[in-house]
Design an enzyme around this catalytic site. Sequence first.
Site, short mmCIF file in Angstrom:
data_model
loop_
_atom_site.label_atom_id
_atom_site.label_comp_id
_atom_site.label_asym_id
_atom_site.label_seq_id
_atom_site.Cartn_x
_atom_site.Cartn_y
_atom_site.Cartn_z
NE ARG A 162 -16.72 21.84 23.50
CZ ARG A 162 -17.51 22.45 22.65
NH1 ARG A 162 -18.79 22.18 22.66
NH2 ARG A 162 -17.03 23.34 21.82
CG ASP A 185 -6.56 27.11 23.01
OD1 ASP A 185 -6.25 28.30 22.82
OD2 ASP A 185 -7.73 26.70 22.96
#
Length: 482
Positions: free
Chosen positions: A93, A252
């Site tokens: 996103r 991450d």
Amino acid sequence: MRSNIKKLNLQNSYLQLPNCFYEKINPSSVENPKLVYFNKKLAKHLNLDFLNDSKSLVTNYFSGNILPNNSQPIAQAYAGHQFGHFTMLGDGRAILLGENQDSCNKLYDIQLKGAGKTSFSRAGDGRATLSSMLREYLISESMYNLKISTTRSLAVIDSGEKVYRETINNGGILTRIASSHIRVGTFEYAKHFCSKDDFKKFTNYVIKRHYPIIANHESPYLELLRLVMIKQINLVIDWIRVGFIHGVMNTDNMTISGETIDYGPCAFLNTYDPKTVYSSIDHHGRYAFENQHKIAYWNLSVFAGTILQFIDRDENKAIDFAQNILDQFPVIYTKKWYEMMFKKLGISNPIEKDKVLISDLLEMMELKKADYTNTFAAITMNIYPKNSLFKSHEFESWKNKWKERVKYNENSYSIMKESNPIYIPRNHLVESALESFINGDKEEFNKLLEAMSNTYNYDVKHDNLQSVPKDFDKSYKTYCGT
Ligand code: AMP
Ligand code: MG
């Protein structure tokens, strides 16, 4: 649509990398965007001050409706260990518009978060709620003002669209600024999904971009591990200094640059309890306040594992070299933790036996359920409100020993003032300001944002920023991915 304005001329150095590292994709436009925040000071620092010219241009850039000149937007590929489990991820996103140089000639990324679907979106809608983007704006800017390395927030857009989660929400788009968005997870992706050649090109790119000083080092990849480790140690030490709990230290969400990234479920410690966890999904306390350095070590071990092949052709030798570096983590961390704590107590030139002052104080704070920020602020000011810690004989006796210790340290007060924030973005204030904002009243949010530019200013009085409603923490929960 593409802008004719010449000034925002973006670079795209990431596009020089092999194409396994990204997908070329434009933001999805939104119909009725409104600019709700624009960080003019940051825009100036980033050499983007011409954006002051037109609100509609800023709105269109930062909603993804108009692309700046030369922008070739991409979504970056990455993987990661989430709560210990390996998964393919990527920008689902977020879309990188490109890079630019700040007023110190440093390269930075301009990324839109909540900008629409990419090939990494999986089942997600590519969007974000306005509330979560405002939360990131407020907390990341507070972190910057707390003098902690962080990605920053340039603008927040109300997208004018609805975003469906457990409830129906207004959509938001955040313009995130980072010295890059390269993560430990990007290395994991490269190791698992790219050729060795492509991975090496990527690693050399990272060295050139973030650690150019080691480009000609005799073992640059080992040195990369060492430097990333030092950055992460410094970062976690700073988090501990102000009581920050990141909440989702997946690989991450750990940058190679050492900037704090991903403000999803983060929160600040109120009562000093090292086991504090706020995240609703962190059931076993993996990312608890006291575990953050252990997780940083865990993540760095994963990072080391990805680059072993470049450290030495002989895997056993590479493991030994990398392990020797990682073995320094606890030693360096402990040394820096003491240095930081001594600064919080204004002790210069500490000796071994001064360590007891730290351990005794923390023990009492935990026992008496003292507020972490307020306790250090009170010691800094030498003004002690009547609470169960300060009323106790144990504290009185500690205070006498401490006073005796710092009596000849002329600069104690100034060291303490720089190390102990007087204000932090308290969880209940953040939540209340967000709720009011979403219900149409911006004032509380604006006031809190303004107050957070004064986190170390002991001359400004904001009593309401220091008290926490009784038992608030007991039920407080934070959420990711909203
Ligand atoms: P985060 O929890 O923000 O670190 O995101 C973890 C992963 O989920 C990343 O790959 C994100 O891009 C992806 N993700 C989170 N929210 C969404 C969304 N609304 N749509 C698509 N992908 C998402
Ligand atoms: Mg993330």
